[in-house]
Write a protein that holds these residues in place. Sequence first.
Motif, short mmCIF file in Angstrom:
data_model
loop_
_atom_site.label_atom_id
_atom_site.label_comp_id
_atom_site.label_asym_id
_atom_site.label_seq_id
_atom_site.Cartn_x
_atom_site.Cartn_y
_atom_site.Cartn_z
N GLY A 198 26.78 -37.67 55.23
CA GLY A 198 25.40 -38.07 55.45
C GLY A 198 24.74 -38.70 54.25
O GLY A 198 23.62 -39.21 54.36
N THR A 199 25.42 -38.70 53.11
CA THR A 199 24.88 -39.30 51.88
C THR A 199 25.81 -40.38 51.35
O THR A 199 25.40 -41.53 51.17
CB THR A 199 24.68 -38.22 50.80
OG1 THR A 199 23.80 -37.21 51.29
CG2 THR A 199 24.10 -38.83 49.53
N THR A 200 27.08 -40.00 51.12
CA THR A 200 28.09 -40.95 50.67
C THR A 200 28.86 -41.54 51.85
O THR A 200 29.11 -42.75 51.89
CB THR A 200 29.10 -40.25 49.73
OG1 THR A 200 28.41 -39.65 48.63
CG2 THR A 200 30.13 -41.25 49.20
N LEU A 201 29.21 -40.68 52.79
CA LEU A 201 30.01 -41.08 53.95
C LEU A 201 29.33 -40.67 55.25
O LEU A 201 28.60 -39.69 55.29
CB LEU A 201 31.40 -40.42 53.92
CG LEU A 201 32.30 -40.60 52.70
CD1 LEU A 201 33.58 -39.80 52.89
CD2 LEU A 201 32.61 -42.06 52.46
N LEU A 202 29.64 -41.42 56.30
CA LEU A 202 29.36 -40.98 57.67
C LEU A 202 30.63 -41.23 58.45
O LEU A 202 31.07 -42.38 58.60
CB LEU A 202 28.19 -41.74 58.29
CG LEU A 202 27.74 -41.24 59.66
CD1 LEU A 202 27.27 -39.79 59.58
CD2 LEU A 202 26.63 -42.12 60.24
N GLY A 203 31.26 -40.14 58.90
CA GLY A 203 32.59 -40.27 59.46
C GLY A 203 33.55 -40.67 58.35
O GLY A 203 33.62 -40.03 57.31
N GLY A 224 33.52 -43.85 57.01
CA GLY A 224 33.01 -45.03 56.32
C GLY A 224 31.96 -44.72 55.27
O GLY A 224 31.20 -43.75 55.38
N ALA A 225 31.92 -45.55 54.23
CA ALA A 225 30.91 -45.42 53.18
C ALA A 225 29.55 -45.86 53.70
O ALA A 225 29.43 -46.85 54.43
CB ALA A 225 31.30 -46.26 51.97
N LEU A 226 28.52 -45.11 53.35
CA LEU A 226 27.15 -45.45 53.73
C LEU A 226 26.60 -46.53 52.81
O LEU A 226 27.11 -46.74 51.70
CB LEU A 226 26.28 -44.20 53.70
CG LEU A 226 26.46 -43.28 54.92
CD1 LEU A 226 25.92 -41.88 54.65
CD2 LEU A 226 25.77 -43.88 56.15
N PRO A 227 25.54 -47.23 53.23
CA PRO A 227 25.01 -48.35 52.44
C PRO A 227 24.67 -47.95 51.00
O PRO A 227 23.96 -46.98 50.77
CB PRO A 227 23.75 -48.75 53.22
CG PRO A 227 24.04 -48.36 54.63
CD PRO A 227 24.83 -47.09 54.53
N GLY A 228 25.19 -48.72 50.06
CA GLY A 228 24.89 -48.52 48.65
C GLY A 228 25.76 -47.52 47.94
O GLY A 228 25.69 -47.41 46.71
N ALA A 229 26.59 -46.77 48.67
CA ALA A 229 27.35 -45.68 48.04
C ALA A 229 28.36 -46.20 47.03
O ALA A 229 28.43 -45.72 45.90
CB ALA A 229 28.03 -44.84 49.11
N ARG A 230 29.15 -47.20 47.42
CA ARG A 230 30.15 -47.72 46.49
C ARG A 230 29.49 -48.40 45.30
O ARG A 230 29.95 -48.27 44.16
CB ARG A 230 31.11 -48.66 47.21
CG ARG A 230 32.07 -47.94 48.15
CD ARG A 230 33.24 -48.81 48.52
NE ARG A 230 32.85 -49.92 49.39
CZ ARG A 230 32.91 -49.88 50.73
NH1 ARG A 230 33.34 -48.78 51.33
NH2 ARG A 230 32.55 -50.92 51.43
N ALA A 231 28.40 -49.12 45.56
CA ALA A 231 27.70 -49.79 44.46
C ALA A 231 27.12 -48.78 43.48
O ALA A 231 27.14 -48.99 42.26
CB ALA A 231 26.60 -50.69 45.01
N LEU A 232 26.59 -47.66 43.98
CA LEU A 232 26.06 -46.62 43.10
C LEU A 232 27.16 -46.03 42.23
O LEU A 232 26.99 -45.86 41.02
CB LEU A 232 25.40 -45.52 43.94
CG LEU A 232 24.95 -44.28 43.15
CD1 LEU A 232 23.88 -44.64 42.13
CD2 LEU A 232 24.46 -43.18 44.08
N VAL A 233 28.29 -45.70 42.84
CA VAL A 233 29.39 -45.11 42.08
C VAL A 233 29.89 -46.11 41.03
O VAL A 233 30.16 -45.73 39.88
CB VAL A 233 30.53 -44.66 43.02
CG1 VAL A 233 31.76 -44.25 42.23
CG2 VAL A 233 30.05 -43.51 43.90
N ASP A 234 29.99 -47.39 41.39
CA ASP A 234 30.40 -48.41 40.41
C ASP A 234 29.42 -48.46 39.25
O ASP A 234 29.83 -48.57 38.08
CB ASP A 234 30.48 -49.78 41.08
CG ASP A 234 31.67 -49.91 42.03
OD1 ASP A 234 32.58 -49.05 41.96
OD2 ASP A 234 31.68 -50.87 42.83
N ASP A 235 28.13 -48.38 39.55
CA ASP A 235 27.11 -48.43 38.51
C ASP A 235 27.24 -47.24 37.56
O ASP A 235 27.16 -47.41 36.33
CB ASP A 235 25.72 -48.43 39.16
CG ASP A 235 24.59 -48.35 38.16
OD1 ASP A 235 24.26 -49.38 37.56
OD2 ASP A 235 24.05 -47.24 37.98
#
Length: 268
Positions: A16-21, A23-34
């Motif tokens: 519900g924050t990083t993933l739903l099912g 798939g990555a939720l919007p912005g999650a991969r970009a946040l981790v990269d940052d």
Amino acid sequence: MATLQDRRAVLLDIDGTTLLGTGALPGARALVDDLRERSVPLVWLTNNTSRSRDAWCARLADAGFDPRPDELYTAGDATIDFLKGKDPRPSVWLVGPPGLADDFTSAGLVIDDAHPDVVVLAYDTTLTYDRIARTAHLLQAGLPYIATHPDPTCPDPDGPLPDVGSFIAMFDVACGRRPTVIGKPEPAMIHQVLARLGVAPGDALMIGDRLATDIRMANSAGVPSCLVLTGATSAEDVGHAPAADRPDQVLASLRDLLFRERGPPRPL
């Protein structure tokens, strides 16, 4: 208000924050990269005990992340740490999936279906009625009773699924027993992680989607909090939340957190 730029660690919920099912939720991969680019420690904190640590790392990797083992701390890990601190160390009747049982035994705990010392209730997606009945009889016999976490449901793309909190309610009705809860919202879970990182509570940021677990834990531990509306909580829920469950900030998604601080995030 805490910002990403001044945080010495970020604690991130998964479902519900990083993933739903899957798939990555919007912005999650970009946040981790940052965070990785700025060498800010990241730890995923999850109450979900439906799989092993290795399976969690694989699930995050499949969604486009590259988690290290020390970047994950689950309610199962917290329960293991709690039980390993007991003297003598108890044997366990575990209501949990095989992967979680593997984590328990790898940590030196004994799974004992015949004569256990304690009942541990986890998010068991393999639960059968026979195991429900055996658990009820052990609880009626008065064995100590622990739950890995209290979440009533787990987010799923097709709708919420029954989680440990639903199991707790079932055994409360059948046996009149309530467990000791180990995972979120108990502040010990977040204190354990911050102590390992050497970061003061006020220098971290907890991001999650549940008021009664993620945000309550952060508030109890003195950690600034951010609620995202991609999981279990609506904006209306926030307005009705008690003071102990109110986040420092509310955003539609992790994408909005990056947008607010750095402009539009990179394409996912």
